[in-house]
Design a protein around this motif. Structure first.
Motif, mmCIF file in Angstrom:
data_model
loop_
_atom_site.group_PDB
_atom_site.id
_atom_site.type_symbol
_atom_site.label_atom_id
_atom_site.label_comp_id
_atom_site.label_asym_id
_atom_site.label_seq_id
_atom_site.Cartn_x
_atom_site.Cartn_y
_atom_site.Cartn_z
ATOM 1 N N UNK A 199 0.834 -1.208 0.000
ATOM 2 C CA UNK A 199 0.000 0.000 0.000
ATOM 3 C C UNK A 199 0.868 1.256 0.000
ATOM 4 N N UNK A 200 1.968 1.231 0.737
ATOM 5 C CA UNK A 200 2.861 2.394 0.764
ATOM 6 C C UNK A 200 3.481 2.630 -0.612
ATOM 7 N N UNK A 201 3.897 1.542 -1.258
ATOM 8 C CA UNK A 201 4.461 1.675 -2.604
ATOM 9 C C UNK A 201 3.383 2.156 -3.570
ATOM 10 N N UNK A 202 2.196 1.570 -3.483
ATOM 11 C CA UNK A 202 1.102 1.990 -4.353
ATOM 12 C C UNK A 202 0.714 3.430 -4.137
ATOM 13 N N UNK A 203 0.781 3.884 -2.896
ATOM 14 C CA UNK A 203 0.420 5.261 -2.583
ATOM 15 C C UNK A 203 1.369 6.284 -3.171
ATOM 16 N N UNK A 204 2.575 5.847 -3.510
ATOM 17 C CA UNK A 204 3.548 6.761 -4.116
ATOM 18 C C UNK A 204 3.439 6.798 -5.635
ATOM 19 N N UNK A 205 2.577 5.940 -6.201
ATOM 20 C CA UNK A 205 2.358 5.926 -7.647
ATOM 21 C C UNK A 205 1.186 6.846 -7.985
ATOM 22 N N UNK A 206 1.070 7.160 -9.267
ATOM 23 C CA UNK A 206 -0.044 7.991 -9.703
ATOM 24 C C UNK A 206 -1.343 7.217 -9.523
ATOM 25 N N UNK A 207 -2.306 7.790 -8.788
ATOM 26 C CA UNK A 207 -3.519 7.059 -8.462
ATOM 27 C C UNK A 207 -4.776 7.583 -9.126
ATOM 28 N N UNK A 208 -5.015 8.894 -9.044
ATOM 29 C CA UNK A 208 -6.248 9.453 -9.590
ATOM 30 C C UNK A 208 -6.186 9.534 -11.113
ATOM 31 N N UNK A 209 -7.331 9.395 -11.783
ATOM 32 C CA UNK A 209 -7.332 9.567 -13.243
ATOM 33 C C UNK A 209 -6.829 10.952 -13.617
ATOM 34 N N UNK A 210 -5.923 11.018 -14.588
ATOM 35 C CA UNK A 210 -5.363 12.290 -15.002
ATOM 36 C C UNK A 210 -4.786 12.142 -16.399
ATOM 37 N N UNK A 211 -4.717 13.241 -17.156
ATOM 38 C CA UNK A 211 -4.059 13.173 -18.462
ATOM 39 C C UNK A 211 -2.558 12.994 -18.257
ATOM 40 N N UNK A 212 -1.963 12.096 -19.025
ATOM 41 C CA UNK A 212 -0.530 11.860 -18.843
ATOM 42 C C UNK A 212 0.064 11.267 -20.110
ATOM 43 N N UNK A 213 1.379 11.280 -20.151
ATOM 44 C CA UNK A 213 2.154 10.599 -21.181
ATOM 45 C C UNK A 213 3.307 9.904 -20.474
ATOM 46 N N UNK A 214 3.550 8.645 -20.832
ATOM 47 C CA UNK A 214 4.686 7.951 -20.241
ATOM 48 C C UNK A 214 5.249 6.938 -21.220
ATOM 49 N N UNK A 215 6.477 6.546 -20.986
ATOM 50 C CA UNK A 215 7.134 5.505 -21.775
ATOM 51 C C UNK A 215 8.228 4.899 -20.899
ATOM 52 N N UNK A 216 8.485 3.590 -21.082
ATOM 53 C CA UNK A 216 9.395 2.896 -20.181
ATOM 54 C C UNK A 216 10.539 2.165 -20.855
ATOM 55 N N UNK A 217 11.640 2.848 -21.200
ATOM 56 C CA UNK A 217 12.808 2.148 -21.739
ATOM 57 C C UNK A 217 13.547 1.350 -20.670
ATOM 58 N N UNK A 218 14.360 0.392 -21.123
ATOM 59 C CA UNK A 218 15.124 -0.468 -20.220
ATOM 60 C C UNK A 218 16.582 -0.030 -20.143
ATOM 61 N N UNK A 219 17.176 -0.262 -18.984
ATOM 62 C CA UNK A 219 18.591 0.034 -18.758
ATOM 63 C C UNK A 219 19.323 -1.292 -18.576
ATOM 64 N N UNK A 220 20.281 -1.566 -19.471
ATOM 65 C CA UNK A 220 20.998 -2.840 -19.443
ATOM 66 C C UNK A 220 22.331 -2.765 -18.707
ATOM 67 N N UNK A 221 22.885 -1.556 -18.594
ATOM 68 C CA UNK A 221 24.180 -1.364 -17.949
ATOM 69 C C UNK A 221 24.098 -0.153 -17.024
ATOM 70 N N UNK A 222 25.045 -0.047 -16.115
ATOM 71 C CA UNK A 222 25.085 1.114 -15.229
ATOM 72 C C UNK A 222 25.168 2.387 -16.055
ATOM 73 N N UNK A 223 24.343 3.359 -15.705
ATOM 74 C CA UNK A 223 24.319 4.609 -16.450
ATOM 75 C C UNK A 223 25.589 5.409 -16.182
ATOM 76 N N UNK A 224 26.269 5.872 -17.241
ATOM 77 C CA UNK A 224 27.465 6.704 -17.048
ATOM 78 C C UNK A 224 27.074 8.118 -16.650
ATOM 79 N N UNK A 225 28.082 8.910 -16.316
ATOM 80 C CA UNK A 225 27.841 10.281 -15.865
ATOM 81 C C UNK A 225 27.069 11.103 -16.892
ATOM 82 N N UNK A 226 27.389 10.905 -18.194
ATOM 83 C CA UNK A 226 26.720 11.717 -19.209
ATOM 84 C C UNK A 226 25.227 11.387 -19.294
ATOM 85 N N UNK A 227 24.845 10.149 -19.030
ATOM 86 C CA UNK A 227 23.426 9.787 -19.018
ATOM 87 C C UNK A 227 22.727 10.402 -17.807
ATOM 88 N N UNK A 228 23.393 10.380 -16.670
ATOM 89 C CA UNK A 228 22.814 10.980 -15.468
ATOM 90 C C UNK A 228 22.699 12.493 -15.627
#
Length: 357
Positions: A199-228
């Protein structure tokens, strides 16, 4: 079925309903993070969970699916029946092959878990993200599934969370490097009931209906400084009322399964990063959508593929992004079970042949 350690669920049930119902029995099927999505869609795309590292994706706990095909016939798919369809349903995305009406899952016993919640100010983004990534590596403790939310808007902060299948003392020791990163302004590491942690984890996610845009790419290796640096630049310049980035640690049991064993292709990813924007007024839609799209494009040199449960029409080579080397087999299975391509939509899997639209 306690004797067999399974549960059968109708597919309209939502994540938190399942968490509560099974949790009252001391059981769990690894659930999605957000409380409200239905289990059918979560499962069909693979199903990232707050228990992914110890017990795998949601699909890794799926034993059988019931499906109604385009002809109205009821099919059952498992390792023993319609095994090719069962392969496709585990990561092939929702709505491609038919309408799933029931799932049978393997359950796990669960009671109290150790849960961590740590907050920082946004200026600690770089040191925190660098250390957080270490908890997604193959040699990290698989009992802990790490999450990191980076939020920018009216309120801006970093929030690391995670469930650990062990004691709070062990978890605090495990998290010492993270606790020494930046200057945490709130730390909670306690043993609490599993349902409360979810419930605590769920409460930190977007809950109420709202307009949004999202996309979820994957990370295969540790992100270097330039990515951060790219992440910091985008997250500190929000074009709308709220933007955030959710890193979901994977690996562990997820990576133990071969890439071609199920339709879900991104088995070797260290994490998934969900880029998200929402807005209060209609005029915020354009800037929010553009921000998400540009963010994804600039991160492409450091990411690989996109989570099928975050479909994005701006992705040009979407078959490779969602399915990698499993796409061709998916088209052949599509041709077998839906040759007329009845179940079709933008970015749906086409039949390999015999399409008679």
């Amino acid at each position: 079925n306690r004797k067999q350690g399974t549960v059968t669920l109708q597919t309209g049930l939502r994540n938190f309903e399942i968490i509560e119902q099974l949790g009252s029995q001391g059981l769990v099927v690894p659930p999605g993070l957000c409380p409200t999505p239905g289990i059918a869609g979560v499962t069909s795309g693979g199903g990232h969970s707050s228990l992914s590292r110890p017990w795998g994706l949601v699909i890794d706990n799926l034993l059988e699916a019931e499906l109604v095909d385009a002809d109205g016939c009821v099919l059952h798919a498992s390792a023993d029946r319609n095994a090719d369809l069962f392969w496709a349903l585990r990561g092939g995305g929702g709505g491609n092959f038919g309408v799933c009406t029931s799932f049978c899952f393997r359950t796990h016993e669960i009671d109290t878990v150790a849960y961590a919640s740590i907050n920082w100010e946004l200026e600690d983004l770089k040191p925190v993200l660098k250390v957080w990534q270490e908890y997604t590596l193959p040699d990290a403790d698989n009992r802990f599934t790490p999450l990191l939310t980076i939020i920018s808007g009216a309120q801006s902060f970093l929030l690391a969370q995670g469930v650990f299948l062990g004691s709070a003392e062990e978890l605090r020791e495990l998290l010492c490097p993270l606790l020494r990163s930046g200057s945490p302004n709130h730390v909670f590491i306690e043993e609490i009931p599993w349902v409360e942690a979810a419930a605590r984890i769920g409460g930190s996610q977007s809950g109420n209906p709202e307009p949004f845009k999202s996309v979820g790419p994957y990370v295969d290796e540790l992100l270097p400084d330039e990515a951060i640096d790219i992440i910091e630049r985008f997250i500190t310049n929000p074009p709308t009322s709220l933007v955030y980035l959710l890193f979901h640690g994977l690996g562990g049991a997820v990576a133990d399964i071969p890439t071609k064993a199920t339709a879900y292709f991104q088995r070797k990813a260290l994490s998934n990063m969900s880029i998200y924007a929402t807005w209060n007024e209609p005029e915020g839609a354009g800037p929010g959508i553009h921000w998400v799209d540009q963010f994804r494009r600039e991160m492409q040199p450091y990411t690989n593929g996109v989570y099928i449960n975050t479909q994005d029409l701006s992705i040009e080579n979407w078959p490779m992004a969602y399915y990698g080397g499993n796409f061709e087999r998916l088209t052949r299975i599509k041709a077998k079970y839906d040759p007329d391509n009845f179940f079709r939509f933008p970015q749906s899997i086409p039949p390999a042949c015999g399409c008679r639209e």
